[in-house]
Design a protein around this motif. Structure first.
Motif, PDB file in Angstrom:
ATOM      1  N   ASP A  70      57.018  54.171  67.737  1.00 53.68           N
ATOM      2  CA  ASP A  70      56.370  53.748  66.493  1.00 53.68           C
ATOM      3  C   ASP A  70      55.573  52.450  66.657  1.00 53.68           C
ATOM      4  O   ASP A  70      55.038  51.918  65.695  1.00 53.68           O
ATOM      5  CB  ASP A  70      57.397  53.592  65.372  1.00 53.68           C
ATOM      6  N   GLY A  71      55.499  51.923  67.884  1.00 49.44           N
ATOM      7  CA  GLY A  71      54.723  50.715  68.143  1.00 49.44           C
ATOM      8  C   GLY A  71      55.542  49.437  68.106  1.00 49.44           C
ATOM      9  O   GLY A  71      55.043  48.372  68.445  1.00 49.44           O
ATOM     10  N   SER A  72      56.800  49.535  67.699  1.00 49.43           N
ATOM     11  CA  SER A  72      57.635  48.334  67.681  1.00 49.43           C
ATOM     12  C   SER A  72      58.125  48.036  69.096  1.00 49.43           C
ATOM     13  O   SER A  72      58.085  48.889  69.982  1.00 49.43           O
ATOM     14  CB  SER A  72      58.813  48.509  66.725  1.00 49.43           C
ATOM     15  N   VAL A  73      58.571  46.817  69.273  1.00 47.28           N
ATOM     16  CA  VAL A  73      59.053  46.390  70.582  1.00 47.28           C
ATOM     17  C   VAL A  73      60.334  45.593  70.403  1.00 47.28           C
ATOM     18  O   VAL A  73      60.520  44.913  69.397  1.00 47.28           O
ATOM     19  CB  VAL A  73      57.966  45.569  71.331  1.00 47.28           C
ATOM     20  N   ALA A  74      61.228  45.735  71.380  1.00 49.20           N
ATOM     21  CA  ALA A  74      62.462  44.960  71.409  1.00 49.20           C
ATOM     22  C   ALA A  74      62.532  44.279  72.768  1.00 49.20           C
ATOM     23  O   ALA A  74      62.155  44.867  73.782  1.00 49.20           O
ATOM     24  CB  ALA A  74      63.673  45.863  71.197  1.00 49.20           C
ATOM     25  N   PHE A  75      62.976  43.045  72.786  1.00 48.34           N
ATOM     26  CA  PHE A  75      63.115  42.313  74.035  1.00 48.34           C
ATOM     27  C   PHE A  75      64.201  41.256  73.856  1.00 48.34           C
ATOM     28  O   PHE A  75      64.623  40.962  72.748  1.00 48.34           O
ATOM     29  CB  PHE A  75      61.786  41.671  74.463  1.00 48.34           C
ATOM     30  N   THR A  76      64.644  40.721  74.976  1.00 48.82           N
ATOM     31  CA  THR A  76      65.681  39.691  74.947  1.00 48.82           C
ATOM     32  C   THR A  76      65.051  38.359  75.270  1.00 48.82           C
ATOM     33  O   THR A  76      64.234  38.246  76.179  1.00 48.82           O
ATOM     34  CB  THR A  76      66.799  40.012  75.958  1.00 48.82           C
ATOM     35  N   LEU A  77      65.430  37.353  74.508  1.00 47.98           N
ATOM     36  CA  LEU A  77      64.933  35.992  74.673  1.00 47.98           C
ATOM     37  C   LEU A  77      66.095  35.122  75.132  1.00 47.98           C
ATOM     38  O   LEU A  77      67.199  35.245  74.609  1.00 47.98           O
ATOM     39  CB  LEU A  77      64.394  35.501  73.335  1.00 47.98           C
ATOM     40  N   THR A  78      65.856  34.247  76.120  1.00 46.28           N
ATOM     41  CA  THR A  78      66.915  33.390  76.644  1.00 46.28           C
ATOM     42  C   THR A  78      66.433  31.961  76.829  1.00 46.28           C
ATOM     43  O   THR A  78      65.232  31.727  76.978  1.00 46.28           O
ATOM     44  CB  THR A  78      67.447  33.926  77.992  1.00 46.28           C
ATOM     45  N   ASP A  79      67.392  31.044  76.806  1.00 45.20           N
ATOM     46  CA  ASP A  79      67.120  29.662  77.196  1.00 45.20           C
ATOM     47  C   ASP A  79      68.036  29.277  78.347  1.00 45.20           C
ATOM     48  O   ASP A  79      68.160  28.124  78.705  1.00 45.20           O
ATOM     49  CB  ASP A  79      67.288  28.704  76.017  1.00 45.20           C
ATOM     50  N   GLY A  80      68.690  30.280  78.939  1.00 43.81           N
ATOM     51  CA  GLY A  80      69.602  30.055  80.045  1.00 43.81           C
ATOM     52  C   GLY A  80      71.032  29.865  79.595  1.00 43.81           C
ATOM     53  O   GLY A  80      71.959  30.142  80.343  1.00 43.81           O
ATOM     54  N   VAL A  86      65.510  40.442  70.262  1.00 43.50           N
ATOM     55  CA  VAL A  86      64.451  40.253  69.274  1.00 43.50           C
ATOM     56  C   VAL A  86      63.802  41.596  68.988  1.00 43.50           C
ATOM     57  O   VAL A  86      63.468  42.338  69.914  1.00 43.50           O
ATOM     58  CB  VAL A  86      63.395  39.246  69.786  1.00 43.50           C
ATOM     59  N   LEU A  87      63.612  41.911  67.722  1.00 38.54           N
ATOM     60  CA  LEU A  87      62.914  43.120  67.286  1.00 38.54           C
ATOM     61  C   LEU A  87      61.613  42.702  66.631  1.00 38.54           C
ATOM     62  O   LEU A  87      61.599  41.793  65.799  1.00 38.54           O
ATOM     63  CB  LEU A  87      63.770  43.891  66.283  1.00 38.54           C
ATOM     64  N   TYR A  88      60.521  43.379  66.998  1.00 35.60           N
ATOM     65  CA  TYR A  88      59.217  43.013  66.445  1.00 35.60           C
ATOM     66  C   TYR A  88      58.382  44.264  66.250  1.00 35.60           C
ATOM     67  O   TYR A  88      58.263  45.099  67.152  1.00 35.60           O
ATOM     68  CB  TYR A  88      58.504  42.044  67.389  1.00 35.60           C
ATOM     69  N   ALA A  89      57.795  44.395  65.067  1.00 41.64           N
ATOM     70  CA  ALA A  89      56.888  45.503  64.766  1.00 41.64           C
ATOM     71  C   ALA A  89      55.518  44.903  64.502  1.00 41.64           C
ATOM     72  O   ALA A  89      55.302  44.279  63.474  1.00 41.64           O
ATOM     73  CB  ALA A  89      57.376  46.285  63.561  1.00 41.64           C
ATOM     74  N   GLY A  90      54.634  45.049  65.445  1.00 36.77           N
ATOM     75  CA  GLY A  90      53.293  44.496  65.314  1.00 36.77           C
ATOM     76  C   GLY A  90      52.631  44.396  66.670  1.00 36.77           C
ATOM     77  O   GLY A  90      53.159  44.859  67.679  1.00 36.77           O
ATOM     78  N   ILE A  91      51.479  43.794  66.681  1.00 37.87           N
ATOM     79  CA  ILE A  91      50.722  43.644  67.913  1.00 37.87           C
ATOM     80  C   ILE A  91      51.153  42.356  68.594  1.00 37.87           C
ATOM     81  O   ILE A  91      51.083  41.280  68.010  1.00 37.87           O
ATOM     82  CB  ILE A  91      49.213  43.629  67.620  1.00 37.87           C
ATOM     83  N   LEU A  92      51.590  42.479  69.831  1.00 37.71           N
ATOM     84  CA  LEU A  92      52.010  41.313  70.597  1.00 37.71           C
ATOM     85  C   LEU A  92      50.804  40.565  71.146  1.00 37.71           C
ATOM     86  O   LEU A  92      49.756  41.178  71.401  1.00 37.71           O
ATOM     87  CB  LEU A  92      52.905  41.747  71.761  1.00 37.71           C
ATOM     88  N   GLU A 118      56.490  37.199  63.436  1.00 34.01           N
ATOM     89  CA  GLU A 118      55.357  36.696  64.203  1.00 34.01           C
ATOM     90  C   GLU A 118      55.854  36.301  65.590  1.00 34.01           C
ATOM     91  O   GLU A 118      56.934  35.747  65.729  1.00 34.01           O
ATOM     92  CB  GLU A 118      54.770  35.478  63.493  1.00 34.01           C
ATOM     93  N   VAL A 119      55.056  36.612  66.615  1.00 38.97           N
ATOM     94  CA  VAL A 119      55.380  36.235  67.989  1.00 38.97           C
ATOM     95  C   VAL A 119      54.181  35.488  68.557  1.00 38.97           C
ATOM     96  O   VAL A 119      53.057  35.978  68.516  1.00 38.97           O
ATOM     97  CB  VAL A 119      55.701  37.477  68.858  1.00 38.97           C
ATOM     98  N   LEU A 120      54.441  34.294  69.077  1.00 39.36           N
ATOM     99  CA  LEU A 120      53.403  33.466  69.671  1.00 39.36           C
ATOM    100  C   LEU A 120      53.724  33.250  71.145  1.00 39.36           C
ATOM    101  O   LEU A 120      54.856  32.920  71.488  1.00 39.36           O
ATOM    102  CB  LEU A 120      53.326  32.111  68.973  1.00 39.36           C
TER     103      LEU A 120
END
Length: 150
Positions: A70-80, A86-92, A118-120
Motif C-alpha cells: 500500500d506504499g507504507s514503510v516500516a523501519f527500525t530507528l536506533t541510537d545504540g 517506526v511506521l510511516y505512510a507517505g513519500i520518504l 513526517e520523516v526528515l
C-alpha cells in the motif's frame, strides 16, 4: 503614598497582569503544536508519554526497512542504546536509506511502535541534526570528528 505613585503602581501591576495573561494564552494555544525531541533510548526506558506528538531521532537500522504494497514503510530507528519500530505512510525523502540519520515526527502508539506523520533525512553527508548527534553521543555511538560538522 502619593496619588501619582499609587496610579503608577496600579498601571505597572495591570501591565504585568496583561502580559502574564497573554503569555498564558499563547502557551496554551501552542501546547499541541510544540514537539519535543526524544531518542529511542528514552522510549525504551518508558519515560515517554504515549499519545503526544514528539520528534524521534536516530539512525535507520541496516536491514530493517520493510515496504508494504500500500506504499507504507516500516523501519527500525536506533541510537545504540534503544530501538524503536517506526511506521510511516507517505513519500520518504530521497536521502532516506539504511544507516541514515533521520528525524521523524509523530506519536508513540500503545503497542510501542512510533507512527510517523513526517520523516526528515539529513541533507548532505556531513550534517546531522543536533538532537540526533547528542543522543548518539550519550549512547556511545558518536563518530569522532563529526562534531565540527554540526
Amino acid at each position: 503614598m502619593g496619588l501619582r505613585k499609587r496610579q503608577r503602581m496600579i498601571v505597572v501591576v495591570l501591565a504585568l497582569a496583561l502580559v502574564g495573561a497573554a503569555a498564558a494564552l499563547v502557551l496554551t494555544a501552542m501546547q499541541d503544536k510544540i514537539a519535543f525531541f526524544v531518542s529511542p533510548a528514552d522510549i525504551a526506558s518508558g519515560t515517554v508519554e504515549r499519545g503526544r506528538d514528539f520528534r524521534l531521532g536516530g539512525l535507520v537500522v541496516e536491514g530493517s526497512i520493510e515496504r508494504a504494497s500500500d506504499g507504507s514503510v516500516a523501519f527500525t530507528l536506533t541510537d545504540g542504546a534503544g530501538d524503536v519500530r517506526v511506521l510511516y505512510a507517505g513519500i520518504l525523502p530521497d536521502l532516506f536509506r539504511e544507516g541514515q540519520g533521520i528525524v521523524a515526527q509523530g506519536r508513540l502508539e500503545e503497542d510501542g511502535r512510533f507512527r510517523a506523520r513526517e520523516v526528515l533525512a539529513k541533507h548532505d553527508e556531513t550534517y546531522m541534526p543536533p538532537e540526533v548527534a547528542d543522543a548518539l553521543k550519550r549512547s556511545g555511538h558518536w563518530q569522532e570528528g563529526a562534531e565540527k560538522l554540526r
